[in-house]
Design a protein around this motif. Sequence first.
Motif, PDB file in Angstrom:
ATOM      1  N   GLU A 167      -3.925 -35.618  19.512  1.00 33.34           N
ATOM      2  CA  GLU A 167      -5.115 -36.351  19.936  1.00 33.34           C
ATOM      3  C   GLU A 167      -5.027 -37.798  19.450  1.00 33.34           C
ATOM      4  N   ILE A 168      -5.319 -38.726  20.342  1.00 36.50           N
ATOM      5  CA  ILE A 168      -5.585 -40.088  19.898  1.00 36.50           C
ATOM      6  C   ILE A 168      -7.042 -40.045  19.461  1.00 36.50           C
ATOM      7  N   ARG A 169      -7.221 -39.822  18.169  1.00 37.96           N
ATOM      8  CA  ARG A 169      -8.543 -39.519  17.607  1.00 37.96           C
ATOM      9  C   ARG A 169      -9.479 -40.721  17.665  1.00 37.96           C
ATOM     10  N   TYR A 170      -8.999 -41.850  17.196  1.00 36.57           N
ATOM     11  CA  TYR A 170      -9.744 -43.099  17.298  1.00 36.57           C
ATOM     12  C   TYR A 170      -8.784 -44.177  17.756  1.00 36.57           C
ATOM     13  N   PHE A 171      -9.291 -45.080  18.592  1.00 37.36           N
ATOM     14  CA  PHE A 171      -8.473 -46.130  19.172  1.00 37.36           C
ATOM     15  C   PHE A 171      -9.392 -47.288  19.524  1.00 37.36           C
ATOM     16  N   GLY A 172      -8.972 -48.491  19.198  1.00 41.11           N
ATOM     17  CA  GLY A 172      -9.781 -49.630  19.637  1.00 41.11           C
ATOM     18  C   GLY A 172      -9.327 -50.930  19.032  1.00 41.11           C
ATOM     19  N   LEU A 173      -9.971 -51.982  19.518  1.00 40.86           N
ATOM     20  CA  LEU A 173      -9.688 -53.338  19.081  1.00 40.86           C
ATOM     21  C   LEU A 173     -10.861 -53.880  18.267  1.00 40.86           C
TER      22      LEU A 173
END
Length: 168
Positions: free
Chosen positions: A99-105
Motif C-alpha cells: 500500500e502507498i499508505r500516505y503520499f503527497g507534496l
Amino acid sequence: MERTFTTYYLEMTSAEALREKSQPHDLNIIECEVPQAALNRFLYELVGTPWEWGDLDAWSDADWQTLVEQDCHRTWVAYHRGAIAGYYELYRPDGCNTEIRYFGLAPQFLGCGFGGALLTHAIQSAWEWPNTERVWVHTCTFDHHAALGNYQARGFQIFKQEELEINQ
C-alpha cells in the motif's frame, strides 16, 4: 449540514502497468532507512494539514514508533533545493500487497510538476520491494483535485469506490 465524499481504491497488479513520469534533476528522493517516528508525524502533518487528514491525530508517540519501526513499513522523503517537497510511505503487512499508505507534496510545492515524478518513484519502490504482487492506494474527494488523475495517469485502476455522508 451533510456533505458527501467519495473514496477511491486503486490498484496496479503488474509493474509493466506503470506509466512513468520522469524525475526532475532538482528533485532528490531518499529513503529514511533509520526509522524516526517524529519525522513521520511531521511529514504527515506537513502534507496532510491542507487536506484535513486527521485519522492519526490522536496517535501517541508510541503509536508512531510502533508503526515506523515495523519491517513492513518504509518511508521516502523528496527534497527540492534542500527543502522537503513531499513524501510517501509504503506499508506491506501481508508480505505481498504493498500500500502507498500516505503520499503527497508540501503545500508550497503543489503545482510544480513533482507529483507525477514522486508517484512514479513510489510505485517503482513498491515493485522493487521483493515479493510484491500488487500495489494499491486510496484517495478521496477531500484530497488535492489532481490526486485521482495522477494515480490513473501512472497506471492505477479503480477497484472499489465508496460514498459516505458526513455531518459538518
